[in-house]
Design an enzyme around this catalytic site. Sequence first.
Site, short mmCIF file in Angstrom:
data_model
loop_
_atom_site.label_atom_id
_atom_site.label_comp_id
_atom_site.label_asym_id
_atom_site.label_seq_id
_atom_site.Cartn_x
_atom_site.Cartn_y
_atom_site.Cartn_z
N HIS A 1 0.79 -1.10 -0.26
CA HIS A 1 0.09 -0.06 0.03
C HIS A 1 0.76 1.20 -0.14
O HIS A 1 1.89 1.28 0.48
CB HIS A 1 -0.97 -0.08 1.25
N ASP B 1 -0.17 4.17 0.84
CA ASP B 1 -0.83 5.27 1.96
C ASP B 1 -0.03 5.16 3.29
O ASP B 1 0.23 4.19 3.64
CB ASP B 1 -2.35 5.32 2.08
N ASP C 1 6.01 1.20 7.61
CA ASP C 1 4.70 0.75 7.16
C ASP C 1 4.38 1.61 6.00
O ASP C 1 3.72 2.56 6.34
CB ASP C 1 3.80 0.65 8.42
N GLU D 1 -4.92 1.77 2.70
CA GLU D 1 -5.07 0.58 3.44
C GLU D 1 -5.30 0.99 4.88
O GLU D 1 -5.74 0.14 5.45
CB GLU D 1 -3.76 -0.09 3.47
N GLU D 2 -5.11 2.25 5.35
CA GLU D 2 -4.95 2.69 6.65
C GLU D 2 -6.09 2.96 7.13
O GLU D 2 -6.21 3.45 8.15
CB GLU D 2 -3.83 3.80 6.94
N GLU E 1 4.42 -6.06 3.84
CA GLU E 1 3.90 -5.41 5.05
C GLU E 1 5.37 -5.48 6.00
O GLU E 1 6.20 -6.50 5.59
CB GLU E 1 2.80 -6.23 5.73
N HIS F 1 3.44 3.54 12.62
CA HIS F 1 2.50 4.46 13.22
C HIS F 1 3.03 5.46 14.33
O HIS F 1 2.24 6.22 14.80
CB HIS F 1 1.15 4.17 13.64
#
Length: 370
Positions: A73, A75, A101, A135-136, A164, A343
Site C-alpha cells: 500500500h 498510503d 509501514d 489501506e490505513e 508489510e 504509526h
Amino acid sequence: MSAPIVLDPAADVLALTRALVDAPSVSGGEAPLADAVEAALRGLGGLEVERVGNTVLARTDLGRPTRVVLAGHLDTVPIAGNVPSRLDEGTGRLYGCGTSDMKAGDAVMLRLAGRFGVPGAAPAHDLTFLFYDNEEVEAVKNGLGRVARERRGWLYGDLAILLEPTDGEIEAGCQGTLRARLETTGRRAHSARSWLGVNAVHALAGPLATLAAYRPREVQIDGCHYREGLNAVGVSGGVAGNVVPDQAALMVNFRYAPDRDEDAAEAHVREVFAEAIAAGATLTVTDNAGGALPGLAEPAAAAFVAAVGRPARAKLGWTDVARFAAFGIPAVNYGPGDPQLAHTREEHVLVERLQPAEDALVAYLSGRPA
C-alpha cells in the site's frame, strides 16, 4: 505548485525508500505518488500497466507456469512532523512517516519491477505488482478491495506476497478480527435515590469479569503458532453526575486464528457472553473480517520459505493477505520494516534490513537459492 515526484527503479533501495517517504501520501492523498509509480512502471517497457483509482497495477505476460503477486500500500497514517525522511548514519536508521509501514516494502517492489519488468528479463514466474491506496483507513475505501470487485483477475496467482513490515521474517496468513458492542440497559433514577433505578454500568461488571478471566486459545497451523485474544477496547455509559445510568456499552475485539471462519468467531463470542445475553444484554457485531490460513504446504509458498532461508511464523494481526486467501491463493507477509514501529512518531527502518529483503525476493523470483 510542487514539483512532480520522480521515482527511478534503478536507484538503490535506500534511495528509493527515501524518495517514497519524501512524497507525502496520507490516506486519501495518494494520487501524486500513484502518478509517479505509474510513470515509473510504464517506463520499464516490459509490463502491462493499468490504473484503478489510485491503485497502480502492473504485470508480466511471459507464459510462465506460475504467477507471483506482490502487493504494497502507498498510503500512510497522518504525518507527525516526520517528513521529509532523516538518515542517522551513526545508527543506520532511516526515520520518517511510512519508512516501516510500508514504503521500504514499496521500494523493494519497485526494485523488483525494475529488474524483472524490462524487456529480456527472465524471472522464474510471471509477476504481478499491486501498489494500492487507502489501506490505513476503513475497509470500504481499500484500493485492493476495489481491485477485487472491479479487476479480480489481477489478484490471481500461485502465491501472494504482501511487503508489510515483518522485520525481515516471513509471517504466514493472518488472524481474523471481530468487533462487537455489548449493550446493557437499566432504569434511570436520581443517584440520591439509587434504589429506585437499575444501573446499566454496573451490569457490565459480569462481562468485564468474564473478559478478565478469559484464557485465549492457542493453535498450531502449518507450524505457525497463533494465539487468540478477546479484549475490552472501550466502555461507554453515564448520563450526569447525579443520575443512575440506564444505558451502557462494552466494546470488544476478538482476534481469532484463521482456522475459524467469521460465523464460528461470532458464535464463540456469543458463547463467551451467553450469561450476560441471557440476563438481557444485547450483542451486536459491528465488524468481522476473516483471517487467512498460512498455506505453507503449497509448493510456491514452501519454495519462498526455502529461498528466504528462515522459518515462517504466524501473523498476529489482520492484513490484506486475507483477500487472497478468500480466492484460495496462499499468501504471506514479508517486508523489511518493523511492525512495532508502525504509526509512531519515531517510525524508522533499519537500513541493514533493506538489501537482504530485496536479495531474498530476487533469489526466489529468479528460481535460485538465496
